[in-house]
Design an enzyme around this catalytic site. Structure first.
Site, short mmCIF file in Angstrom:
data_model
loop_
_atom_site.label_atom_id
_atom_site.label_comp_id
_atom_site.label_asym_id
_atom_site.label_seq_id
_atom_site.Cartn_x
_atom_site.Cartn_y
_atom_site.Cartn_z
CG ASP A 145 62.04 27.57 -51.25
OD1 ASP A 145 62.31 28.38 -52.15
OD2 ASP A 145 61.70 26.38 -51.45
CG HIS A 146 63.14 34.67 -52.60
ND1 HIS A 146 62.09 35.15 -53.36
CD2 HIS A 146 63.70 35.76 -52.03
CE1 HIS A 146 62.04 36.47 -53.26
NE2 HIS A 146 63.00 36.86 -52.45
NE ARG A 147 62.05 26.72 -54.69
CZ ARG A 147 62.38 25.44 -54.68
NH1 ARG A 147 62.48 24.76 -55.82
NH2 ARG A 147 62.63 24.82 -53.55
CB VAL A 148 57.28 29.16 -50.68
CG1 VAL A 148 55.95 29.12 -49.96
CG2 VAL A 148 57.44 27.94 -51.57
N PRO A 151 66.62 28.02 -53.63
CG PRO A 151 65.11 29.21 -54.94
CD PRO A 151 65.46 27.82 -54.50
#
Lengths: 239, 454
Positions: free
Chosen positions: B425-428, B255
């Site tokens: 990476d939006h998760r991080v 994402p």
């Protein structure tokens, strides 16, 4: 942890479609040497050979250009023919045979500006004819600045003013690294040229710039030559 | 007879430096060829023995003609000498050295390698920055009808290239002179690009064109784009392209989001001018700036793993380099934050050189923790990049260009600006992390570029 994560599989990663160059820093760096005194042919030849060797050993070495004058001498290229030498060349200390450049016999003497180039043509274009044309263009540009019209003669190498050849060119090349270069007659004595068939060209008259520009001296031409050489080969001087 | 110039049709053999039977070392001069007023020492590209001289000193031969034979072992000399006359008669049009291994062997039973077009040999033996793209196999790519420009036809006959094996890149697959040269193993005249954020400059090839018009040196004519196939064709990916494809596809499951920033570069440009004579490149400057900023924003250096957010122990800035034959590779500047700027420049120059000759070790292109992609040299004003797997972010850097800028007080001035675009990476990495990183990077580049040297 990062072993696992960042020790990525030995496959290249991605990015945009871009073309990053190799370092271009060294490409244009060069030395120009302008000895004040007359330089014997062999001395200048050795300078070029050792500089060429430096470039063989390290492709990032700076290139080099010499602008100088020779004491009177005659030189003959490896492929040249002795029949164009009209005097007895045996045991003549002024005569230098088997020079590793292209071309026939030529004459150097004070009043003639000689420019030698040790350039790596990989940095420009690996094309010998292109290189010869570039050398001619330096001289044509120079003549233009002096108000003269220099021209090429189809099929031959060199630069002519009217019907007189004023610039001779001879180049030697190994692994695309050049040596030798061009000579331009400024106010030299033309008598010595009658001893040879210059460049093996019958019926071509040799000229000198002072025929059109009375009083012109080598010292008038040299700075222009230096500037044009730097521009044409995009050289950046090393301090 | 090697082609020493694109306009050379024949050459004179000035002198054989070796006699038949002599041992020839790789890189050793074998003969001297003269074309016009220029002599060229022609070198052997392999160790062996000069078995036969087919054209004597003083003779003139058309480009592509076989002028001598080199064999690998002493035992082969006699065999070749016996068949040399046959070989000469049979091979009126010679093949170049790169194809000699596939050349019909019936003429000489031993493994005689021709000193054919040894331009390539010369290129190879001089460890030039240019690397040659050698086509391992040569297949017929035209089905019967051959459409070629007159110049290409002439060149093909001069170089001894079979037009049926040449892939045309002109309109409707028409074969151009350039294609013939490429097929013949001569390096493509691709531009090398000045390493800077200045508009793209064309390389050595058009040197004369540029210098002839000294008044508009900067506005060089754009080059036609690169193409790997002919219209109507489907061309398989090479290994590197396949690897890139896999990495690209992997990014689809990430994402990603993008965040951009405009950075003024006037001070950076001044600083670059100061350090450039010391061998510092723009790539090294940007990598160093990114490295220093990442050290202050470790979150942007992190990546997503199955166990959670992974924070690498090093800051390794990878920089994308396109490969001439397709695909790209990302050589890595290790510890970009703590490595001295001049050392980074040296490392970069070495990495690029070796990546072009395919000599990079895996850790030298796969250990990046953050990636930099710079299209500034082409004058691109903005773009975005795809995130490499295993990392958290990539920064796309566009060209620095003069812009009219309105100040807070309403004053108007001209400043150089470049756009950068972070893909993360939006998760991080969250929007605020990316924004803070970019703001800090902009501050470093705008206000204290000289600190990059420390």
């Amino acid at each position: 942890m990062d072993e696992q994560l960042h020790g990525l599989p030995p496959k290249p990663l991605e990015i945009g479609n871009l073309d990053t160059p190799y370092s271009s820093e060294y490409i244009s760096s060069a030395f120009i040497f302008e000895p004040e005194d007359l330089v014997p042919f062999h001395t200048a030849w050795n300078w070029q050979k050792s500089w060429q060797k430096k470039l063989f050993e390290n492709i990032e070495e700076p290139q080099a250009v010499w602008i100088l004058q020779h004491p009177s001498c005659y030189t003959l290229g490896k492929g040249g023919s002795n029949s164009n030498v009209l005097f007895d060349s045996r045991n003549n200390p002024l005569f230098i045979d088997h020079v590793d450049r292209g071309g026939e016999v030529t004459h150097h003497l004070p009043g003639q500006l000689v420019v030698y180039f040790v350039l790596d043509l990989h940095r420009y274009k690996t094309d010998l004819h292109w290189y010869l044309r570039e050398l001619e263009q330096v001289v044509i540009d120079l003549l233009q600045e002096l108000g003269l019209c220099g021209k090429r003669v189809e099929g031959l190498t060199g630069v002519w003013c009217g019907s007189h050849k004023v610039c001779s060119i001879g180049v030697g090349c190994r692994r695309w690294i050049t040596q030798h270069g061009l000579s331009l007659n400024i106010d030299c004595d033309l008598k010595g040229f009658s001893e040879i068939v210059p460049c093996g060209l019958h019926g071509h008259k040799i000229g000198r710039l002072c025929n059109w520009l009375p009083g012109i001296r080598v010292s008038d031409v040299q700075p222009i030559m230096k500037r044009l050489v730097l521009e044409r080969f995009r050289l950046r001087l090393k301090k | 007879m090697p082609a020493l110039s694109s306009t050379m049709t024949e050459g004179k053999i000035v002198e054989w430096l070796k006699k038949p039977g002599d041992k020839v070392g790789r890189g050793e001069s074998v003969l001297v060829v003269e074309s016009d007023k220029a002599d060229m020492d022609v070198e052997s590209f392999q160790d062996g023995f000069l078995a036969a001289v087919l054209m004597p000193s003083g003779s003139t031969a058309p480009v592509g003609e076989t002028i001598g034979l080199i064999v690998e072992t002493q035992e082969e000399i006699a065999a070749v000498q016996a068949s040399a006359s046959v070989a000469k008669a049979k091979e009126s049009v010679s093949l170049d050295s790169s194809r000699s291994s596939q050349a019909p062997k019936e003429s000489s039973p031993s493994q005689a390698k021709q000193i054919g077009l040894q331009k390539e040999a010369i290129e190879k033996s001089s460890s030039a920055p240019k690397t040659l793209t050698s086509q391992p196999t040569r297949v017929v790519v035209n089905d019967g009808r051959i459409v070629a420009s007159p110049r290409a036809k002439k060149l093909a006959s001069q170089l001894g290239v079979d037009l049926a094996t040449v892939r045309g890149t002109g309109p409707h697959g028409r074969i151009q002179a350039e294609d013939v040269r490429n097929a013949n193993g001569e390096p493509t005249s691709v531009p090398w690009v000045a390493e800077s954020n200045a508009p793209a400059s064309i390389g050595p090839v058009s040197l004369s064109a540029i210098t002839n018009k000294s008044e508009n040196k900067k506005s060089s004519e754009p080059l036609p784009g690169k193409c790997f196939g002919t219209p109507g064709d489907t061309v398989s990916f090479n290994t590197l392209q396949e690897a890139v494809n896999r990495n690209m596809e992997a990014s689809l499951s990430v994402p990603c989001f993008r965040v951009g920033y405009t950075i003024e570069t006037d001070n950076l440009d001044v600083f670059y001018k100061q350090v450039k004579p010391n061998g510092v490149t723009m790539t090294a400057l940007l990598a160093k700036a990114v490295g220093i900023t990442l050290a202050r924003h470790p979150q942007v250096n992190a990546a997503c793993s199955q166990k959670g957010m992974a924070f690498p122990s090093q800051i390794n800035v990878a920089v994308a380099v396109a490969m001439e034959e397709g695909g790209l590779i990302t050589p890595v500047l290790q510890n970009a934050d703590s490595t001295d700027l001049f050392e980074l420049s040296r490392q970069w120059s070495d990495l690029v050189k070796r990546s072009r000759s395919k000599q990079l070790q895996p850790h030298e292109y796969s250990s990046g923790t953050f990636t930099l992609s710079n299209l500034g040299m082409f004058g691109v004003d903005r773009f975005d990049a795809i995130l490499p797997p295993g990392t958290g972010a990539i920064l796309a850097v566009a060209a620095s260009q003069p812009k009219v800028v309105a100040g807070k007080d309403g004053s108007i001035s001209v400043k150089r600006q470049m756009q950068v675009n972070l893909t993360a990476d939006h998760r991080v990495i969250y929007g605020a992390d990316g924004a803070a990183f970019l703001k800090d990077l902009a501050y470093l580049i705008e206000k204290k570029p000289e600190s990059l040297a420390s």
